[in-house]
Design a protein around this motif. Sequence first.
Motif, PDB file in Angstrom:
ATOM      1  N   LEU A  87       0.823  -1.197   0.000  1.00 13.90           N
ATOM      2  CA  LEU A  87       0.000   0.000   0.000  1.00 13.90           C
ATOM      3  C   LEU A  87       0.864   1.257   0.000  1.00 13.90           C
ATOM      4  O   LEU A  87       0.552   2.234  -0.692  1.00 13.90           O
ATOM      5  CB  LEU A  87      -0.922   0.004   1.221  1.00 13.90           C
ATOM      6  N   CYS A  88       1.954   1.229   0.758  1.00 12.84           N
ATOM      7  CA  CYS A  88       2.852   2.390   0.802  1.00 12.84           C
ATOM      8  C   CYS A  88       3.433   2.697  -0.574  1.00 12.84           C
ATOM      9  O   CYS A  88       3.571   3.862  -0.960  1.00 12.84           O
ATOM     10  CB  CYS A  88       3.976   2.155   1.807  1.00 12.84           C
ATOM     11  N   LEU A  89       3.760   1.645  -1.323  1.00 13.62           N
ATOM     12  CA  LEU A  89       4.281   1.847  -2.678  1.00 13.62           C
ATOM     13  C   LEU A  89       3.226   2.510  -3.555  1.00 13.62           C
ATOM     14  O   LEU A  89       3.539   3.374  -4.380  1.00 13.62           O
ATOM     15  CB  LEU A  89       4.700   0.506  -3.286  1.00 13.62           C
ATOM     16  N   LEU A 128       1.920  -4.090  -9.199  1.00 13.81           N
ATOM     17  CA  LEU A 128       2.618  -2.852  -9.575  1.00 13.81           C
ATOM     18  C   LEU A 128       2.410  -2.498 -11.042  1.00 13.81           C
ATOM     19  O   LEU A 128       3.337  -2.054 -11.731  1.00 13.81           O
ATOM     20  CB  LEU A 128       4.128  -2.967  -9.292  1.00 13.81           C
ATOM     21  N   THR A 129       1.182  -2.643 -11.545  1.00 12.25           N
ATOM     22  CA  THR A 129       0.892  -2.298 -12.941  1.00 12.25           C
ATOM     23  C   THR A 129       0.099  -0.999 -13.029  1.00 12.25           C
ATOM     24  O   THR A 129      -0.733  -0.827 -13.921  1.00 12.25           O
ATOM     25  CB  THR A 129       0.135  -3.437 -13.646  1.00 12.25           C
ATOM     26  N   LEU A 145       8.294   3.356 -10.826  1.00 11.68           N
ATOM     27  CA  LEU A 145       8.083   1.917 -10.971  1.00 11.68           C
ATOM     28  C   LEU A 145       9.376   1.145 -10.728  1.00 11.68           C
ATOM     29  O   LEU A 145       9.385   0.113 -10.051  1.00 11.68           O
ATOM     30  CB  LEU A 145       7.550   1.608 -12.362  1.00 11.68           C
ATOM     31  N   ILE A 146      10.485   1.667 -11.246  1.00 14.87           N
ATOM     32  CA  ILE A 146      11.787   1.018 -11.034  1.00 14.87           C
ATOM     33  C   ILE A 146      12.128   1.006  -9.550  1.00 14.87           C
ATOM     34  O   ILE A 146      12.577  -0.010  -9.000  1.00 14.87           O
ATOM     35  CB  ILE A 146      12.883   1.750 -11.848  1.00 14.87           C
ATOM     36  N   SER A 150      12.550  -1.769  -4.271  1.00 12.62           N
ATOM     37  CA  SER A 150      12.137  -1.847  -2.875  1.00 12.62           C
ATOM     38  C   SER A 150      11.619  -3.238  -2.536  1.00 12.62           C
ATOM     39  O   SER A 150      11.929  -3.798  -1.488  1.00 12.62           O
ATOM     40  CB  SER A 150      11.059  -0.807  -2.587  1.00 12.62           C
ATOM     41  N   ILE A 151      10.843  -3.812  -3.454  1.00 17.37           N
ATOM     42  CA  ILE A 151      10.328  -5.170  -3.259  1.00 17.37           C
ATOM     43  C   ILE A 151      11.477  -6.175  -3.226  1.00 17.37           C
ATOM     44  O   ILE A 151      11.536  -7.062  -2.364  1.00 17.37           O
ATOM     45  CB  ILE A 151       9.343  -5.540  -4.377  1.00 17.37           C
ATOM     46  N   GLU A 152      12.411  -6.042  -4.168  1.00 16.57           N
ATOM     47  CA  GLU A 152      13.549  -6.962  -4.224  1.00 16.57           C
ATOM     48  C   GLU A 152      14.408  -6.868  -2.974  1.00 16.57           C
ATOM     49  O   GLU A 152      14.914  -7.877  -2.468  1.00 16.57           O
ATOM     50  CB  GLU A 152      14.382  -6.666  -5.483  1.00 16.57           C
ATOM     51  N   GLU A 153      14.561  -5.646  -2.458  1.00 15.28           N
ATOM     52  CA  GLU A 153      15.336  -5.458  -1.233  1.00 15.28           C
ATOM     53  C   GLU A 153      14.636  -6.139  -0.056  1.00 15.28           C
ATOM     54  O   GLU A 153      15.280  -6.759   0.797  1.00 15.28           O
ATOM     55  CB  GLU A 153      15.492  -3.958  -0.955  1.00 15.28           C
ATOM     56  N   GLY A 154      13.298  -6.069  -0.035  1.00 16.60           N
ATOM     57  CA  GLY A 154      12.549  -6.750   1.024  1.00 16.60           C
ATOM     58  C   GLY A 154      12.707  -8.242   0.964  1.00 16.60           C
ATOM     59  O   GLY A 154      12.798  -8.929   1.998  1.00 16.60           O
ATOM     60  N   ILE A 155      12.756  -8.785  -0.263  1.00 20.00           N
ATOM     61  CA  ILE A 155      12.947 -10.233  -0.429  1.00 20.00           C
ATOM     62  C   ILE A 155      14.321 -10.666   0.091  1.00 20.00           C
ATOM     63  O   ILE A 155      14.465 -11.669   0.779  1.00 20.00           O
ATOM     64  CB  ILE A 155      12.780 -10.631  -1.898  1.00 20.00           C
ATOM     65  N   ARG A 156      15.345  -9.859  -0.233  1.00 17.05           N
ATOM     66  CA  ARG A 156      16.711 -10.198   0.203  1.00 17.05           C
ATOM     67  C   ARG A 156      16.805 -10.193   1.728  1.00 17.05           C
ATOM     68  O   ARG A 156      17.489 -11.023   2.329  1.00 17.05           O
ATOM     69  CB  ARG A 156      17.712  -9.202  -0.388  1.00 17.05           C
TER      70      ARG A 156
END
Length: 387
Positions: free
Chosen positions: A52-54, A255-256, A372-373, A378-384
């Motif tokens: 939601l923040c994104l 994220l579309t 969008l980038i 941010s999502i990828e950083e959360g996954i890591r």
Amino acid sequence: MSKGNQLTFLDNSQDALTPKHEPIPIAKKKPAKKRISPHKPVPPDAYSNHQLCLFQDFLANTNDERDQLGNAFDLWDSVPRFSITRKRQEEMRLPSGALPICTIDFKYRGNEFKILIRPARLKDPITGEEKEHYPGAREELVEHALRKIAVDDGFYDVDGFRSGCRFTLHRLRTHLADQGHTLRYDELTEALDILSLSNIDIQGETDDAEVCYTRMNYLSLLARVSKKDHSVNNSQDSKWLIQFHPLITNSISNLTYRQFNYRRLMKCRTQLSRWLISQLVLKYTQASLTNNFIMRYSTIKRDSALLEGYKRERDAIATLDASWDELKSLGVLTSYTKAEERGKRAKIVDVVYTIFPSPQFTAEQKASNRRLIDAKKSIEEGIRKIR
């Protein structure tokens, strides 16, 4: 439907628009839970989570710039769901007040789509007369306003796969008035009723030739809580909650969506101008001063369904020209050219429009791309971090 926006349409249950691929996780995957009814209370964490923040965070330099931004949704804003004008509705209306199911064909990213719109049946509070209504220009403005309100007071329920916002009629009315669209409280209530009672079927084929289908109301839930007294002030300050169509929820999940100049869109005098802006935002993603964009009259007529009421083709083309002129005056374009294609007896077969963007629109599209980038990073950083 493009592979970048794949959806699985199952039925009219809660998961009718669950993405083919799970949203990128932002926490460790939990065991599958039972489906959550759309009528259950929205959990507190739905008003504050990473996804939601994104959605609520825009790429802007100042608070004023942020206030003028909104989100456009890829497939949902390409569906000609508000294209039946009041005049056309009256022409279609039967003596009983009923309206037929309206069928509209359009294309989305090269794929054939069809929608069926079932009108809402309402009772006049004064006369008691029952009439049916399709969602139109007024309902379009109300939906846009609710989407903007969701930026400040919205929710995204991950487990329940639902999104929406809470508001009061006073807040909604004030917001629309600030955008130049003043509506009475009874008009707002009627618009919300039409959005929550009108039904839309969306059917199309994917790149894999799979048939996609969904049926849902424009607003999947409308709820209101008020005090027992029936005073005017109480009605204006009652607490309302709505849930958006699942296509919006799906867009938030994957994220579309794209940020765009919402304030400019709300300044448009016509629905066609608003539709053109939405399509440029969603499709002209690489706008630059050296990269023009081409749109055909035949494509605009088919996919917007807003030029069907004209008996003479040249009148419809003149209306489209006026919309392009309006977009130029609003700072979307610096200029545009038109080339007419003629057939037998010099009859106009089509018109090709070449669009040249303004520096402001170019900058806005670049900011949207950057946002969008950043969101994906941010999502990828959360996954890591959770690994």
